[in-house]
Write an enzyme that holds these catalytic residues in place. Structure first.
Site, PDB file in Angstrom:
ATOM      1  N   GLN A  34      -1.590  -7.087 -27.040  1.00 28.21           N
ATOM      2  CA  GLN A  34      -0.963  -5.834 -27.455  1.00 28.21           C
ATOM      3  C   GLN A  34      -0.459  -5.046 -26.248  1.00 28.21           C
ATOM      4  O   GLN A  34      -0.746  -5.386 -25.111  1.00 28.21           O
ATOM      5  CB  GLN A  34      -1.993  -4.996 -28.223  1.00 28.21           C
ATOM      6  CG  GLN A  34      -3.330  -4.877 -27.498  1.00 28.21           C
ATOM      7  CD  GLN A  34      -4.528  -4.835 -28.426  1.00 28.21           C
ATOM      8  OE1 GLN A  34      -4.390  -4.796 -29.635  1.00 28.21           O
ATOM      9  NE2 GLN A  34      -5.737  -4.840 -27.867  1.00 28.21           N
ATOM     10  N   HIS A  65     -15.668   8.713 -34.007  1.00 27.61           N
ATOM     11  CA  HIS A  65     -16.854   7.943 -33.596  1.00 27.61           C
ATOM     12  C   HIS A  65     -18.132   8.410 -34.301  1.00 27.61           C
ATOM     13  O   HIS A  65     -18.989   7.588 -34.629  1.00 27.61           O
ATOM     14  CB  HIS A  65     -16.994   7.958 -32.064  1.00 27.61           C
ATOM     15  CG  HIS A  65     -15.952   7.116 -31.405  1.00 27.61           C
ATOM     16  ND1 HIS A  65     -15.168   7.546 -30.361  1.00 27.61           N
ATOM     17  CD2 HIS A  65     -15.534   5.855 -31.680  1.00 27.61           C
ATOM     18  CE1 HIS A  65     -14.327   6.585 -30.017  1.00 27.61           C
ATOM     19  NE2 HIS A  65     -14.515   5.557 -30.800  1.00 27.61           N
ATOM     20  N   GLU A 109     -15.173  -7.348 -28.572  1.00 29.27           N
ATOM     21  CA  GLU A 109     -13.809  -6.800 -28.422  1.00 29.27           C
ATOM     22  C   GLU A 109     -12.903  -7.931 -27.937  1.00 29.27           C
ATOM     23  O   GLU A 109     -13.242  -8.654 -27.014  1.00 29.27           O
ATOM     24  CB  GLU A 109     -13.840  -5.637 -27.417  1.00 29.27           C
ATOM     25  CG  GLU A 109     -12.510  -5.241 -26.801  1.00 29.27           C
ATOM     26  CD  GLU A 109     -11.460  -4.731 -27.794  1.00 29.27           C
ATOM     27  OE1 GLU A 109     -11.749  -3.797 -28.542  1.00 29.27           O
ATOM     28  OE2 GLU A 109     -10.343  -5.306 -27.801  1.00 29.27           O
ATOM     29  N   ASP A 140     -12.877 -12.925 -30.138  1.00 30.01           N
ATOM     30  CA  ASP A 140     -12.347 -12.573 -31.450  1.00 30.01           C
ATOM     31  C   ASP A 140     -13.497 -12.327 -32.434  1.00 30.01           C
ATOM     32  O   ASP A 140     -14.325 -13.215 -32.661  1.00 30.01           O
ATOM     33  CB  ASP A 140     -11.455 -13.727 -31.935  1.00 30.01           C
ATOM     34  CG  ASP A 140     -10.697 -13.356 -33.196  1.00 30.01           C
ATOM     35  OD1 ASP A 140     -11.103 -12.390 -33.883  1.00 30.01           O
ATOM     36  OD2 ASP A 140      -9.706 -14.035 -33.501  1.00 30.01           O
ATOM     37  N   GLY A 141     -13.513 -11.143 -33.010  1.00 28.72           N
ATOM     38  CA  GLY A 141     -14.574 -10.788 -33.946  1.00 28.72           C
ATOM     39  C   GLY A 141     -14.579 -11.677 -35.189  1.00 28.72           C
ATOM     40  O   GLY A 141     -15.627 -11.880 -35.805  1.00 28.72           O
ATOM     41  N   ASP A 158     -14.534  -1.464 -35.987  1.00 30.73           N
ATOM     42  CA  ASP A 158     -13.808  -0.374 -35.317  1.00 30.73           C
ATOM     43  C   ASP A 158     -12.528  -0.992 -34.755  1.00 30.73           C
ATOM     44  O   ASP A 158     -12.385  -1.181 -33.558  1.00 30.73           O
ATOM     45  CB  ASP A 158     -14.695   0.187 -34.202  1.00 30.73           C
ATOM     46  CG  ASP A 158     -14.033   1.324 -33.457  1.00 30.73           C
ATOM     47  OD1 ASP A 158     -12.960   1.785 -33.889  1.00 30.73           O
ATOM     48  OD2 ASP A 158     -14.589   1.738 -32.430  1.00 30.73           O
ATOM     49  N   SER A 159     -11.612  -1.293 -35.667  1.00 28.32           N
ATOM     50  CA  SER A 159     -10.469  -2.133 -35.298  1.00 28.32           C
ATOM     51  C   SER A 159      -9.168  -1.345 -35.284  1.00 28.32           C
ATOM     52  O   SER A 159      -9.101  -0.210 -35.745  1.00 28.32           O
ATOM     53  CB  SER A 159     -10.327  -3.248 -36.332  1.00 28.32           C
ATOM     54  OG  SER A 159      -9.875  -2.694 -37.550  1.00 28.32           O
ATOM     55  N   THR A 160      -8.140  -1.997 -34.762  1.00 30.31           N
ATOM     56  CA  THR A 160      -6.789  -1.487 -34.905  1.00 30.31           C
ATOM     57  C   THR A 160      -6.348  -1.716 -36.362  1.00 30.31           C
ATOM     58  O   THR A 160      -7.089  -2.290 -37.160  1.00 30.31           O
ATOM     59  CB  THR A 160      -5.848  -2.233 -33.930  1.00 30.31           C
ATOM     60  OG1 THR A 160      -6.277  -3.591 -33.829  1.00 30.31           O
ATOM     61  CG2 THR A 160      -5.902  -1.647 -32.537  1.00 30.31           C
ATOM     62  N   ASP A 161      -5.141  -1.286 -36.693  1.00 33.83           N
ATOM     63  CA  ASP A 161      -4.655  -1.402 -38.074  1.00 33.83           C
ATOM     64  C   ASP A 161      -4.430  -2.874 -38.465  1.00 33.83           C
ATOM     65  O   ASP A 161      -4.321  -3.731 -37.590  1.00 33.83           O
ATOM     66  CB  ASP A 161      -3.355  -0.597 -38.221  1.00 33.83           C
ATOM     67  CG  ASP A 161      -3.612   0.888 -37.980  1.00 33.83           C
ATOM     68  OD1 ASP A 161      -4.767   1.318 -38.172  1.00 33.83           O
ATOM     69  OD2 ASP A 161      -2.681   1.602 -37.581  1.00 33.83           O
TER      70      ASP A 161
HETATM   71  N1  SAM Z   1     -10.403   4.210 -33.217  1.00 31.78           N
HETATM   72  C1  SAM Z   1      -9.360   3.290 -33.320  1.00 31.78           C
HETATM   73  C2  SAM Z   1      -8.421   3.484 -34.460  1.00 31.78           C
HETATM   74  O1  SAM Z   1      -8.812   3.412 -35.631  1.00 31.78           O
HETATM   75  O2  SAM Z   1      -7.255   3.762 -34.195  1.00 31.78           O
HETATM   76  C3  SAM Z   1      -9.788   1.897 -33.052  1.00 31.78           C
HETATM   77  C4  SAM Z   1     -10.148   1.830 -31.592  1.00 31.78           C
HETATM   78  S1  SAM Z   1     -10.549   0.358 -30.821  1.00 31.78           S
HETATM   79  C5  SAM Z   1      -9.670   0.618 -29.319  1.00 31.78           C
HETATM   80  C6  SAM Z   1      -9.715  -0.951 -31.670  1.00 31.78           C
HETATM   81  C7  SAM Z   1      -9.911  -2.271 -30.947  1.00 31.78           C
HETATM   82  O3  SAM Z   1      -9.925  -3.364 -31.863  1.00 31.78           O
HETATM   83  C8  SAM Z   1      -8.806  -2.608 -29.937  1.00 31.78           C
HETATM   84  O4  SAM Z   1      -9.316  -2.467 -28.639  1.00 31.78           O
HETATM   85  C9  SAM Z   1      -8.433  -4.063 -30.261  1.00 31.78           C
HETATM   86  O5  SAM Z   1      -8.245  -4.852 -29.108  1.00 31.78           O
HETATM   87  C10 SAM Z   1      -9.645  -4.502 -31.076  1.00 31.78           C
HETATM   88  N2  SAM Z   1      -9.413  -5.667 -31.942  1.00 31.78           N
HETATM   89  C11 SAM Z   1      -8.320  -5.917 -32.718  1.00 31.78           C
HETATM   90  N3  SAM Z   1      -8.475  -7.100 -33.347  1.00 31.78           N
HETATM   91  C12 SAM Z   1      -9.688  -7.616 -32.964  1.00 31.78           C
HETATM   92  C13 SAM Z   1     -10.396  -8.795 -33.288  1.00 31.78           C
HETATM   93  N4  SAM Z   1      -9.879  -9.724 -34.109  1.00 31.78           N
HETATM   94  N5  SAM Z   1     -11.626  -8.977 -32.714  1.00 31.78           N
HETATM   95  C14 SAM Z   1     -12.158  -8.055 -31.870  1.00 31.78           C
HETATM   96  N6  SAM Z   1     -11.507  -6.923 -31.533  1.00 31.78           N
HETATM   97  C15 SAM Z   1     -10.295  -6.684 -32.067  1.00 31.78           C
END
Ligand code: SAM
Length: 273
Positions: A34, A65, A109, A140-141, A158-161
């Site tokens: 990303q 959080h 993460e 990868d989660g 706690d992931s991205t969209d």
């Molecule tokens: N608070 C935030 C929001 O809702 O906008 C989320 C914050 S946190 C930075 C989201 C994290 O999810 C990112 O750092 C991203 O790299 C991670 N992420 C996305 N897909 C993932 C996956 N498949 N496994 C582990 N981490 C993942």
């Protein structure tokens, strides 16, 4: 002399965006997963964005959080001792879990850059990663939950969209695997997006949760830097435990623990559709 004004805008639709006036852009990097940008803003302090969407702002990160950790903590059937955080590379969820007294936290993460940049620009949030109770795994989660033999009292997504690397974190297969890594009476919670701008994220979370559990529960919070300022979280239904005291955060309190589950009609409609 007239100074130049710099702004970062997150686009919510073709016709609407939220703009932060910025003092400076501190960094911009494209990783394997990303694009990450960090800005110093006037009203919200330092701001972390991924692919142009706000992830965390110094001045309101406490709301997200607290809500993604404290609500599920008190909804678990017994006092949680262990947690798995998926995503959460800023360390904020792990930090609040440590404050709640958890003894073991595994944080998976996918993008090491998010962790390293958070350590550099948000040391007060990411300091959780230097606590010996927190095990950080860069990976990868989705793969992690399909392979782990460990079980946890809380699982926090706690992931991205649900686009890009996080898409699979909203799939029924992921929820199935995650539910296998959950101790009996434990809580699995995911951020499920803005009901107003991302009803698809909420629907996906609800469907995924229902496929792995006997139902779901959605709760909401006011988060000024996220689309529409109104955010949702979705968890599995749990029984309850007797609560003598509930910690008060800067946003979270006893009333919020109950009140955040009271949903407006338009959100109920999304969940019913
Ligand atoms: N608070 C935030 C929001 O809702 O906008 C989320 C914050 S946190 C930075 C989201 C994290 O999810 C990112 O750092 C991203 O790299 C991670 N992420 C996305 N897909 C993932 C996956 N498949 N496994 C582990 N981490 C993942």
């Amino acid at each position: 002399m007239k100074l130049i004004e710099n702004w970062f805008s997150e686009r919510y639709s073709d016709n609407l965006q939220l703009s932060f006036r910025v003092k400076d852009q501190l960094l911009s990097v494209k990783t394997d997963f990303q694009r990450i940008d960090i800005f110093d803003t006037y009203d919200f302090g330092k701001l972390l964005t991924i692919d142009g969407t706000v992830q965390m702002a110094e001045n309101d990160e406490y709301i997200y959080h607290e809500m993604i950790t404290m609500v599920p903590y008190y909804m678990a059937e017994k006092v949680p001792e262990s947690a798995l955080v998926i995503g959460g590379g800023d360390g904020g969820a792990a930090l609040r879990l440590l404050e709640l007294g958890l003894k073991r936290i595994v944080n998976v993460e996918i993008d090491n850059h998010v962790v390293e940049l958070s350590k550099r620009f948000f040391p007060e949030v990411s300091k959780s990663f230097s606590n010996s109770k927190v095990e950080l795994i860069i990976g990868d989660g989705i793969k992690y939950v399909s392979e782990t033999k460990e079980k946890f009292d809380m699982i926090i997504i706690d992931s991205t969209d649900p686009v890009g690397p996080a898409e699979g974190l909203f799939s029924p297969a992921f929820y199935k695997n995650a539910s296998r890594a959950l101790n009996k009476g434990g809580v699995l919670v995911t951020q499920s997006g803005s009901p107003f701008y991302q009803p698809f994220a909420l629907k996906k979370a609800k469907k995924g949760m229902e496929s792995a559990f006997s139902g779901f529960k959605t709760y909401v919070a006011f988060i000024p830097t996220y689309p529409s300022g109104f955010w949702s979280f979705t968890m599995n239904p749990t029984g309850s435990r007797k609560l003598d005291t509930v910690k008060t955060g800067k946003y979270f309190n006893k009333e919020i623990l109950e009140g955040s589950f009271k949903l407006p009609t338009f959100v109920n409609d999304i969940l019913r559709s």
